[in-house]
Design an enzyme around this catalytic site. Structure first.
Site, PDB file in Angstrom:
ATOM      1  N   HIS A 210       0.935  -1.197   0.218  1.00 30.97           N
ATOM      2  CA  HIS A 210       0.136  -0.052  -0.015  1.00 30.97           C
ATOM      3  C   HIS A 210       0.847   1.294   0.073  1.00 30.97           C
ATOM      4  O   HIS A 210       1.921   1.458   0.758  1.00 30.97           O
ATOM      5  CB  HIS A 210      -0.826   0.097   1.339  1.00 30.97           C
ATOM      6  CG  HIS A 210      -1.903   1.339   1.245  1.00 30.97           C
ATOM      7  ND1 HIS A 210      -3.173   1.151   0.819  1.00 30.97           N
ATOM      8  CD2 HIS A 210      -1.586   2.400   1.614  1.00 30.97           C
ATOM      9  CE1 HIS A 210      -3.753   2.165   1.092  1.00 30.97           C
ATOM     10  NE2 HIS A 210      -2.563   3.267   1.452  1.00 30.97           N
ATOM     11  N   HIS A 212       3.251   4.344   0.694  1.00 29.99           N
ATOM     12  CA  HIS A 212       3.561   4.802   1.803  1.00 29.99           C
ATOM     13  C   HIS A 212       4.547   5.554   1.606  1.00 29.99           C
ATOM     14  O   HIS A 212       5.574   5.094   0.823  1.00 29.99           O
ATOM     15  CB  HIS A 212       3.462   4.076   3.156  1.00 29.99           C
ATOM     16  CG  HIS A 212       4.303   2.675   2.928  1.00 29.99           C
ATOM     17  ND1 HIS A 212       4.245   1.488   2.397  1.00 29.99           N
ATOM     18  CD2 HIS A 212       5.426   2.645   3.500  1.00 29.99           C
ATOM     19  CE1 HIS A 212       5.044   0.788   2.265  1.00 29.99           C
ATOM     20  NE2 HIS A 212       5.987   1.311   3.091  1.00 29.99           N
TER      21      HIS A 212
END
Length: 272
Positions: A210, A212
């Site tokens: 994800h 980041h």
């Protein structure tokens, strides 16, 4: 750090316990030297002496991080293993890495819990709520927030369709510029650390899929900040501004441990 693999309650489930000695705070050093403590001489040679000290409890904190229940992947992450550099072409990514990612069930529910305000709401330093170009900025678990020398924060984007650096195109420039600019502003406002003393970067491969961004103190040798894994966010933005498909064209180098399943996939494909 120190880790232990332990079974809990006799149930055969595993946990990872990481014990870390917290850094000294400069203002506590006079107290450390004034208070009585055991001192064991280890070496004396001319003007040089080495002692082992046993400081009082209030000056000898240990930070404990627990991962429970821990999967085999978590346990392997903290075991010592040989490390190899992989040079991944775009074809390698499509044929080896991406199918591997799709075949795995990497849980990132903890990320969604933060984004959905189900956990760590009191730790949020800054949020841009825009669903396409927004993000949440929180302290990384590796930082105890007691000193700025090892400052470490993570920006988690709200979008859930960007797994890693490989997915980024010029479409994502507004998001990346928001993370860079607003992240720097939030950190100087909250912690007084100017942008010139920050290292702002993405990992490839990331530890979870994800998107980041890492914000660390420039003087801190943070895990994963080495050249073979870290990509400065400002450079990523410039590369995408020059060529929208930059990260779909170029080869990327990253380290893999010998026990990682992805390493075995590269071996099976004859790429090592």
């Amino acid at each position: 750090f120190i880790f232990q693999r332990i079974g809990l309650s006799g149930e055969g489930t595993d946990a990872v316990v990481i014990l870390e000695k917290t850094p000294f705070q400069e203002e506590k050093i006079p107290d450390l030297l004034k208070k009585p403590m055991n001192a064991e001489l280890q070496m004396h040679n001319d003007i040089y002496c080495t002692f082992y000290l046993s400081p009082p409890p209030e000056l000898s904190e240990i930070k404990a991080t627990v991962v429970y229940p821990a999967t085999e992947k978590h346990i392997q992450k903290y075991l010592r293993q040989e490390v190899h550099l992989i040079r991944e072409t775009w074809e390698d990514y499509k044929n080896i890495t991406l199918p591997f990612i799709h075949s795995q069930s990497f849980s990132i529910q903890w990320v969604y819990n933060i984004l959905e305000k189900k956990a760590e709401t009191d730790r949020i330093v800054h949020e841009n709520p825009d669903p396409s170009n927004g993000f949440v900025l929180v302290p990384d678990l590796k930082w105890n927030q007691n000193q700025l020398e090892d400052l470490y924060l993570i920006a988690l984007v709200h979008r859930r369709d960007i797994k890693s650096l490989r997915d980024l195109t010029a479409e994502h420039l507004p998001l990346l510029r928001n993370v860079l600019q607003e992240g720097k502003e939030a950190i100087v406002k909250r912690f007084g650390v100017p942008s010139s003393q920050l290292r702002i970067y993405l990992h490839y491969q990331p530890s979870y899929y994800h998107l980041h961004v890492h914000f660390t103190a420039l003087g801190y040798d943070a895990p994963g900040s080495s050249v073979e894994r870290a990509h400065l966010l400002a450079d990523v933005i410039d590369n995408l501004a020059m060529d929208s498909m930059y990260y779909q064209k170029r080869a990327l180098t990253f380290p893999l441990r010998a026990d990682e399943p992805l390493f075995k996939k590269f071996q099976e494909a004859g790429r090592l």
